[in-house]
Scaffold this motif. Sequence first.
Motif, PDB file in Angstrom:
ATOM      1  N   TRP A   1      41.595  33.323  45.799  1.00  0.00           N
ATOM      2  CA  TRP A   1      40.921  34.533  47.130  1.00  0.00           C
ATOM      3  C   TRP A   1      41.283  35.842  47.110  1.00  0.00           C
ATOM      4  O   TRP A   1      40.418  36.798  47.258  1.00  0.00           O
ATOM      5  N   ALA A   2      42.169  36.006  46.146  1.00  0.00           N
ATOM      6  CA  ALA A   2      42.159  37.349  45.321  1.00  0.00           C
ATOM      7  C   ALA A   2      40.988  37.609  44.463  1.00  0.00           C
ATOM      8  O   ALA A   2      41.091  39.207  44.552  1.00  0.00           O
ATOM      9  N   THR A   3      41.018  36.829  44.143  1.00  0.00           N
ATOM     10  CA  THR A   3      39.990  37.097  42.663  1.00  0.00           C
ATOM     11  C   THR A   3      38.285  37.311  43.337  1.00  0.00           C
ATOM     12  O   THR A   3      37.728  38.182  43.454  1.00  0.00           O
ATOM     13  N   LEU A   4      38.419  36.545  44.717  1.00  0.00           N
ATOM     14  CA  LEU A   4      37.229  37.023  45.225  1.00  0.00           C
ATOM     15  C   LEU A   4      37.167  38.126  46.216  1.00  0.00           C
ATOM     16  O   LEU A   4      35.942  38.408  46.370  1.00  0.00           O
ATOM     17  N   THR A   5      38.206  38.514  46.112  1.00  0.00           N
ATOM     18  CA  THR A   5      38.076  39.793  46.785  1.00  0.00           C
ATOM     19  C   THR A   5      37.869  41.156  46.315  1.00  0.00           C
ATOM     20  O   THR A   5      36.956  41.588  47.027  1.00  0.00           O
ATOM     21  N   ALA A   6      38.164  40.518  45.103  1.00  0.00           N
ATOM     22  CA  ALA A   6      37.918  41.397  44.451  1.00  0.00           C
ATOM     23  C   ALA A   6      36.434  41.785  43.731  1.00  0.00           C
ATOM     24  O   ALA A   6      35.342  43.473  43.712  1.00  0.00           O
ATOM     25  N   VAL A   7      36.281  41.091  43.767  1.00  0.00           N
ATOM     26  CA  VAL A   7      34.671  40.543  43.071  1.00  0.00           C
ATOM     27  C   VAL A   7      33.817  41.098  44.734  1.00  0.00           C
ATOM     28  O   VAL A   7      33.276  41.813  44.530  1.00  0.00           O
ATOM     29  N   VAL A   8      34.075  40.774  46.171  1.00  0.00           N
ATOM     30  CA  VAL A   8      33.402  41.069  46.759  1.00  0.00           C
ATOM     31  C   VAL A   8      33.201  42.596  47.254  1.00  0.00           C
ATOM     32  O   VAL A   8      33.290  43.410  47.495  1.00  0.00           O
ATOM     33  N   GLY A   9      35.165  43.209  46.392  1.00  0.00           N
ATOM     34  CA  GLY A   9      34.895  45.471  47.223  1.00  0.00           C
ATOM     35  C   GLY A   9      34.025  45.408  46.080  1.00  0.00           C
ATOM     36  O   GLY A   9      33.105  47.226  46.225  1.00  0.00           O
ATOM     37  N   TRP A  10      34.100  45.251  44.739  1.00  0.00           N
ATOM     38  CA  TRP A  10      32.817  45.816  44.124  1.00  0.00           C
ATOM     39  C   TRP A  10      31.989  45.772  43.623  1.00  0.00           C
ATOM     40  O   TRP A  10      30.976  45.830  42.778  1.00  0.00           O
ATOM     41  N   THR A  11      31.042  44.672  44.151  1.00  0.00           N
ATOM     42  CA  THR A  11      29.593  43.861  44.392  1.00  0.00           C
ATOM     43  C   THR A  11      28.946  45.137  45.715  1.00  0.00           C
ATOM     44  O   THR A  11      28.214  45.737  46.120  1.00  0.00           O
ATOM     45  N   LEU A  12      29.119  44.180  46.731  1.00  0.00           N
ATOM     46  CA  LEU A  12      28.896  43.653  48.657  1.00  0.00           C
ATOM     47  C   LEU A  12      29.375  45.278  49.001  1.00  0.00           C
ATOM     48  O   LEU A  12      28.299  46.012  49.268  1.00  0.00           O
ATOM     49  N   VAL A  13      30.727  45.657  49.086  1.00  0.00           N
ATOM     50  CA  VAL A  13      31.237  46.747  49.939  1.00  0.00           C
ATOM     51  C   VAL A  13      30.577  47.906  48.892  1.00  0.00           C
ATOM     52  O   VAL A  13      30.187  48.637  49.405  1.00  0.00           O
ATOM     53  N   ARG A  14      30.683  47.809  47.800  1.00  0.00           N
ATOM     54  CA  ARG A  14      29.882  49.767  46.757  1.00  0.00           C
ATOM     55  C   ARG A  14      28.954  49.325  47.283  1.00  0.00           C
ATOM     56  O   ARG A  14      28.492  50.670  46.881  1.00  0.00           O
ATOM     57  N   ARG A  15      28.281  47.939  46.566  1.00  0.00           N
ATOM     58  CA  ARG A  15      26.318  48.401  47.381  1.00  0.00           C
ATOM     59  C   ARG A  15      25.831  48.443  49.160  1.00  0.00           C
ATOM     60  O   ARG A  15      24.902  49.471  49.226  1.00  0.00           O
TER      61      ARG A  15
END
Length: 426
Positions: free
Chosen positions: A395-409
């Motif tokens: 879940w920590a890895t998934l959090t980082a992925v969301v932060g760098w993709t969906l949130v950034r966009r």
Amino acid sequence: MSAPPSESSPPTSAAQQAARPSAAVAATALGLLLGLQPLTTDLYLPAFPALTRDLGAPMHLAQLTMSALLLAFGAAQLVWGPLADRWGRRPVLQAGLLLYILASLGAMLALDMHALVAARIVQGLGLAAAVVVARATVRDLYEPHEGAHVMSLALSGLGLIAISSPVIGGFVAQQFGWRGTFAFIGLSTLAIAVFVWLKLPETVPQRNLRALHPPTLAANWRRILVHPTFLAWSSLTACTYGALFIFLAGSSFVYIDTLGLSPTLYGLVLGSSSISYLIGTFVCRSWLVRLGMTGTIGRASYFTLAGGLSMGALSLAGVQAIWAIALPQMAIAFGHGMHQSCGQAGAVGPFRDQAGTAAALAGCLLATVAFGIGRWLGWAMDGTARPMALGIAFWATLTAVVGWTLVRRHGAPGSALPAGAAASRG
């Protein structure tokens, strides 16, 4: 003939505007309301193994005291949110806090695990009202970027409660048993209820008289659920809470039963994670000024990923020690302080007129994820730290992925509005 009822009540009066709380009072009240979450989950954790033995319950049933609470917490928000938009924040808050206090009394008096789970479900219903109102109040009073700053102040207060809860819980559990922890929770909530009754006025700018009308409610849900900004921030908060929930639900068994800590020492170790979380909320306010919300999340995600991967790697290498869990968890908690500060403000940012409904949907998503995790963890725990560590890493890895993709966009409030959104205000 009288005019037909409008969809919203008249705007906030001058008297209501004058009663608007200061940022310090608002942050304190919001911190206390949001602090009910760690009070509900963290304070009884040192007593978790003892109450499981005392009530003679299997692990998967004991885990329901966490996961069932979270499921009720999530589902109830779908009701409390529209109610808060229709009738105002204070009536919903008062009803929820009363329900929560009564449920705490029921938990203290429970004679078996099924009764305790039932009391925890009712606690979840009351907790949902407090959290929905707190999140919606931020949007009532502040624009999204300003709201993220005030939310980080409120979450600093939550951090203080999170630090003290397991320490106090460990002491209370050793002195008065697990029933004493629920008595303490009920009394603390009564004090919080008195404070917000005296200090937090009604904040809803307009009561939406059609908020409970089924077609309007369905249209609001549809508008919110397809909004990319909502999806980005609510996904972030759900993923980061997923990592935290695994730690909360599993750490007492790992630290106490597997690694041999006493309840008091466990509370102190758990407090180190909360201190790191508190530091994260302070750093968040500094980074927000320089980096904005999406930039802050991008940087925080490095800490989240580093903590998750290191915990998972140490577990796979067979390292089963206190430091191998506590140190990576501190990095994750540091990032969590930023993810939640920005995520909770960002998810309701585009929806000033439906802030309660948006907060409810975001909370429901978060709680649904936590419920699924709790059910999995109840069966996966095997007497070692590995299931917990690997779950946190995922879940920590998934959090980082969301932060760098969906949130950034899509994280900038008001960006990428769906076509027709402006016309769908309920």
